[in-house]
Design a protein around this motif. Sequence first.
Motif, PDB file in Angstrom:
ATOM      1  N   LYS A   1       0.811  -1.223   0.000  1.00  0.00           N
ATOM      2  CA  LYS A   1       0.000   0.000   0.000  1.00  0.00           C
ATOM      3  C   LYS A   1       0.841   1.268   0.000  1.00  0.00           C
ATOM      4  O   LYS A   1       0.288   2.358  -0.079  1.00  0.00           O
ATOM      5  N   ASP A   2       2.157   1.144   0.088  1.00  0.00           N
ATOM      6  CA  ASP A   2       3.046   2.306   0.075  1.00  0.00           C
ATOM      7  C   ASP A   2       3.959   2.217  -1.146  1.00  0.00           C
ATOM      8  O   ASP A   2       4.978   1.529  -1.113  1.00  0.00           O
ATOM      9  N   PRO A   3       3.599   2.905  -2.238  1.00  0.00           N
ATOM     10  CA  PRO A   3       4.382   2.770  -3.467  1.00  0.00           C
ATOM     11  C   PRO A   3       5.829   3.250  -3.330  1.00  0.00           C
ATOM     12  O   PRO A   3       6.718   2.715  -3.988  1.00  0.00           O
ATOM     13  N   VAL A   4       6.077   4.222  -2.465  1.00  0.00           N
ATOM     14  CA  VAL A   4       7.441   4.721  -2.288  1.00  0.00           C
ATOM     15  C   VAL A   4       8.300   3.669  -1.592  1.00  0.00           C
ATOM     16  O   VAL A   4       9.395   3.349  -2.053  1.00  0.00           O
ATOM     17  N   LEU A   5       7.807   3.139  -0.488  1.00  0.00           N
ATOM     18  CA  LEU A   5       8.546   2.101   0.234  1.00  0.00           C
ATOM     19  C   LEU A   5       8.731   0.861  -0.643  1.00  0.00           C
ATOM     20  O   LEU A   5       9.809   0.275  -0.685  1.00  0.00           O
ATOM     21  N   LYS A   6       7.697   0.492  -1.362  1.00  0.00           N
ATOM     22  CA  LYS A   6       7.772  -0.681  -2.233  1.00  0.00           C
ATOM     23  C   LYS A   6       8.827  -0.483  -3.323  1.00  0.00           C
ATOM     24  O   LYS A   6       9.600  -1.386  -3.622  1.00  0.00           O
ATOM     25  N   SER A   7       8.886   0.711  -3.878  1.00  0.00           N
ATOM     26  CA  SER A   7       9.873   1.011  -4.911  1.00  0.00           C
ATOM     27  C   SER A   7      11.293   0.961  -4.343  1.00  0.00           C
ATOM     28  O   SER A   7      12.199   0.400  -4.967  1.00  0.00           O
ATOM     29  N   LYS A   8      11.487   1.534  -3.171  1.00  0.00           N
ATOM     30  CA  LYS A   8      12.808   1.504  -2.536  1.00  0.00           C
ATOM     31  C   LYS A   8      13.231   0.072  -2.237  1.00  0.00           C
ATOM     32  O   LYS A   8      14.390  -0.299  -2.436  1.00  0.00           O
ATOM     33  N   LEU A   9      12.305  -0.720  -1.773  1.00  0.00           N
ATOM     34  CA  LEU A   9      12.591  -2.120  -1.463  1.00  0.00           C
ATOM     35  C   LEU A   9      12.917  -2.906  -2.729  1.00  0.00           C
ATOM     36  O   LEU A   9      13.843  -3.724  -2.749  1.00  0.00           O
ATOM     37  N   ARG A  10      12.185  -2.639  -3.808  1.00  0.00           N
ATOM     38  CA  ARG A  10      12.451  -3.319  -5.082  1.00  0.00           C
ATOM     39  C   ARG A  10      13.840  -2.963  -5.605  1.00  0.00           C
ATOM     40  O   ARG A  10      14.605  -3.843  -6.028  1.00  0.00           O
ATOM     41  N   ILE A  11      14.197  -1.687  -5.549  1.00  0.00           N
ATOM     42  CA  ILE A  11      15.518  -1.246  -6.017  1.00  0.00           C
ATOM     43  C   ILE A  11      16.621  -1.900  -5.189  1.00  0.00           C
ATOM     44  O   ILE A  11      17.623  -2.368  -5.726  1.00  0.00           O
ATOM     45  N   GLU A  12      16.413  -1.955  -3.893  1.00  0.00           N
ATOM     46  CA  GLU A  12      17.400  -2.605  -3.029  1.00  0.00           C
ATOM     47  C   GLU A  12      17.534  -4.095  -3.367  1.00  0.00           C
ATOM     48  O   GLU A  12      18.645  -4.621  -3.452  1.00  0.00           O
ATOM     49  N   ALA A  13      16.427  -4.758  -3.583  1.00  0.00           N
ATOM     50  CA  ALA A  13      16.453  -6.183  -3.928  1.00  0.00           C
ATOM     51  C   ALA A  13      17.156  -6.403  -5.264  1.00  0.00           C
ATOM     52  O   ALA A  13      17.892  -7.376  -5.428  1.00  0.00           O
ATOM     53  N   GLU A  14      16.940  -5.509  -6.214  1.00  0.00           N
ATOM     54  CA  GLU A  14      17.635  -5.607  -7.500  1.00  0.00           C
ATOM     55  C   GLU A  14      19.140  -5.414  -7.325  1.00  0.00           C
ATOM     56  O   GLU A  14      19.933  -6.167  -7.881  1.00  0.00           O
ATOM     57  N   ASN A  15      19.522  -4.423  -6.536  1.00  0.00           N
ATOM     58  CA  ASN A  15      20.942  -4.151  -6.321  1.00  0.00           C
ATOM     59  C   ASN A  15      21.645  -5.287  -5.591  1.00  0.00           C
ATOM     60  O   ASN A  15      22.840  -5.496  -5.772  1.00  0.00           O
ATOM     61  N   LEU A  16      20.909  -5.997  -4.753  1.00  0.00           N
ATOM     62  CA  LEU A  16      21.475  -7.129  -4.033  1.00  0.00           C
ATOM     63  C   LEU A  16      21.330  -8.440  -4.812  1.00  0.00           C
ATOM     64  O   LEU A  16      21.659  -9.510  -4.298  1.00  0.00           O
ATOM     65  N   ASN A  17      20.819  -8.345  -6.049  1.00  0.00           N
ATOM     66  CA  ASN A  17      20.600  -9.501  -6.920  1.00  0.00           C
ATOM     67  C   ASN A  17      19.654 -10.528  -6.304  1.00  0.00           C
ATOM     68  O   ASN A  17      19.779 -11.728  -6.546  1.00  0.00           O
ATOM     69  N   ILE A  18      18.702 -10.053  -5.527  1.00  0.00           N
ATOM     70  CA  ILE A  18      17.673 -10.932  -4.984  1.00  0.00           C
ATOM     71  C   ILE A  18      16.604 -11.174  -6.045  1.00  0.00           C
ATOM     72  O   ILE A  18      16.067 -12.264  -6.158  1.00  0.00           O
ATOM     73  N   ILE A  19      16.317 -10.128  -6.806  1.00  0.00           N
ATOM     74  CA  ILE A  19      15.417 -10.252  -7.949  1.00  0.00           C
ATOM     75  C   ILE A  19      16.118  -9.647  -9.165  1.00  0.00           C
ATOM     76  O   ILE A  19      17.040  -8.843  -9.018  1.00  0.00           O
ATOM     77  N   LYS A  20      15.688 -10.035 -10.348  1.00  0.00           N
ATOM     78  CA  LYS A  20      16.242  -9.467 -11.570  1.00  0.00           C
ATOM     79  C   LYS A  20      15.676  -8.077 -11.780  1.00  0.00           C
ATOM     80  O   LYS A  20      14.554  -7.779 -11.370  1.00  0.00           O
ATOM     81  N   LYS A  21      16.443  -7.228 -12.436  1.00  0.00           N
ATOM     82  CA  LYS A  21      15.996  -5.873 -12.706  1.00  0.00           C
ATOM     83  C   LYS A  21      14.707  -5.897 -13.510  1.00  0.00           C
ATOM     84  O   LYS A  21      14.565  -6.641 -14.457  1.00  0.00           O
ATOM     85  N   GLY A  22      13.737  -5.121 -13.060  1.00  0.00           N
ATOM     86  CA  GLY A  22      12.447  -5.048 -13.728  1.00  0.00           C
ATOM     87  C   GLY A  22      11.420  -6.036 -13.238  1.00  0.00           C
ATOM     88  O   GLY A  22      10.244  -5.926 -13.571  1.00  0.00           O
ATOM     89  N   GLU A  23      11.832  -7.021 -12.437  1.00  0.00           N
ATOM     90  CA  GLU A  23      10.881  -7.984 -11.897  1.00  0.00           C
ATOM     91  C   GLU A  23      10.049  -7.344 -10.784  1.00  0.00           C
ATOM     92  O   GLU A  23      10.501  -6.434 -10.133  1.00  0.00           O
ATOM     93  N   LYS A  24       8.869  -7.898 -10.575  1.00  0.00           N
ATOM     94  CA  LYS A  24       8.044  -7.449  -9.465  1.00  0.00           C
ATOM     95  C   LYS A  24       8.499  -8.138  -8.191  1.00  0.00           C
ATOM     96  O   LYS A  24       9.032  -9.248  -8.214  1.00  0.00           O
TER      97      LYS A  24
END
Length: 72
Positions: free
Chosen positions: A46-69
């Motif tokens: 429900k918080d698009p800003v927090l979700k976006s920050k978390l997604r970027i962090e996960a991408e940078n840590l290679n937890i998810i691929k770039k662009g993945e949900k």
Amino acid sequence: MINNYSFAIEIENIRFNYKVDYIEAIIKYCQDKNIEVELIATYINKDPVLKSKLRIEAENLNIIKKGEKLPI
């Protein structure tokens, strides 16, 4: 009961005070409140800003691929 705004503020405060990333801050929050990590997915969704920050962090840590949900 916590709301979405206060949850995001709590996470930011934990990040600042403990110098940790978002994932660690969320885990610490859950440990401190004695709740399961899975239960806070609704607050993140429900918080698009927090979700976006978390997604970027996960991408940078290679937890998810770039662009993945996030899997939440």
